[in-house]
Design an enzyme around this catalytic site. Structure first.
Site, PDB file in Angstrom:
ATOM      1  N   HIS A  64       0.824  -1.207   0.000  1.00 39.63           N
ATOM      2  CA  HIS A  64       0.000   0.000   0.000  1.00 39.63           C
ATOM      3  C   HIS A  64       0.861   1.261   0.000  1.00 39.63           C
ATOM      4  O   HIS A  64       1.959   1.280   0.555  1.00 39.63           O
ATOM      5  CB  HIS A  64      -0.905   0.027   1.227  1.00 39.63           C
ATOM      6  CG  HIS A  64      -1.945  -1.051   1.217  1.00 39.63           C
ATOM      7  ND1 HIS A  64      -2.689  -1.364   2.322  1.00 39.63           N
ATOM      8  CD2 HIS A  64      -2.366  -1.881   0.241  1.00 39.63           C
ATOM      9  CE1 HIS A  64      -3.531  -2.338   2.021  1.00 39.63           C
ATOM     10  NE2 HIS A  64      -3.337  -2.674   0.773  1.00 39.63           N
ATOM     11  N   TYR A 132       1.146   2.138  13.610  1.00 41.22           N
ATOM     12  CA  TYR A 132       1.639   3.010  12.547  1.00 41.22           C
ATOM     13  C   TYR A 132       1.732   4.427  13.091  1.00 41.22           C
ATOM     14  O   TYR A 132       0.768   4.934  13.655  1.00 41.22           O
ATOM     15  CB  TYR A 132       0.653   3.078  11.377  1.00 41.22           C
ATOM     16  CG  TYR A 132       0.515   1.862  10.522  1.00 41.22           C
ATOM     17  CD1 TYR A 132       1.022   1.859   9.226  1.00 41.22           C
ATOM     18  CD2 TYR A 132      -0.156   0.738  10.973  1.00 41.22           C
ATOM     19  CE1 TYR A 132       0.849   0.756   8.395  1.00 41.22           C
ATOM     20  CE2 TYR A 132      -0.326  -0.368  10.156  1.00 41.22           C
ATOM     21  CZ  TYR A 132       0.179  -0.350   8.869  1.00 41.22           C
ATOM     22  OH  TYR A 132       0.004  -1.437   8.061  1.00 41.22           O
TER      23      TYR A 132
END
Length: 189
Positions: A64, A132
């Site tokens: 991604h 993240y």
């Protein structure tokens, strides 16, 4: 007590980082980000967004990235085990189209600094929570990726650690991602 350790990878700007770790009779503390320490090690990573993914064994998250408003990411597996992969998508880079994989676990506490213009994905080896810390906000209109099994990139996933490829769990979105050839057309390579 262990201080931060920074190891730059062969992909310029990508790092494996060992976070600050301290332990005593009460338990332990992990500090996975300190702006000053990162800056002293040549890394400018301004946090704009933090989130976690909770994934079951067998989930695969393809390569991604955002086509606009690129996100540098600091990724750490909080619990469990993932095989994390980065792909250099910078057309002018000497490592363009190359990939590298890393075992991130709750036990080894390693973090991966994924630079802008890199694809990022992982295979969940054990039920996991992944953190993240992003240097740019999520921009849905630019959200994209390259298929996990793209033959031109050729990532070798450790499917044997999940009992075989037949045990993959993949989203409909990830089944429809572009190929590396299509990405090349977009970036004019």
């Amino acid at each position: 007590m262990q201080r931060f350790e920074f190891k730059e990878l062969e992909f310029q700007g990508a790092y494996i980082i060992k976070p600050f770790y301290a332990e005593d009779f009460r338990g332990s503390l992990i500090k996975d980000y300190n702006e000053e320490t990162f800056r002293e090690n040549g890394i400018s990573h301004n946090l704009k967004e933090t989130f976690y993914t909770i994934s079951k064994k067998g989930v695969i998250r393809a390569s991604h990235f955002q086509l606009v408003k690129q996100q540098a990411k600091l990724v750490r597996c909080i619990t469990g085990h993932v095989y994390d992969v980065i792909v250099d998508l910078r057309p002018a880079s000497s490592t363009y189209g190359k990939w590298k994989g890393f075992h991130l676990t709750g036990n080894n506490t390693n973090m991966l600094l994924v630079p802008e213009y890199f694809g990022h994905g992982y295979l969940v080896i054990e039920d996991s929570i992944v953190s993240y810390k992003c240097a740019e906000l999520f921009y849905g209109e630019g959200d994209s990726g390259i298929a996990y099994d793209d033959p031109d990139i050729g990532i070798v996933w450790p499917f044997e650690l999940i009992g075989g490829k037949e045990n993959l769990i993949i989203s409909e979105k990830d089944k429809e991602l572009m190929s590396f050839k299509e990405y090349n057309d977009i970036v004019g390579k």
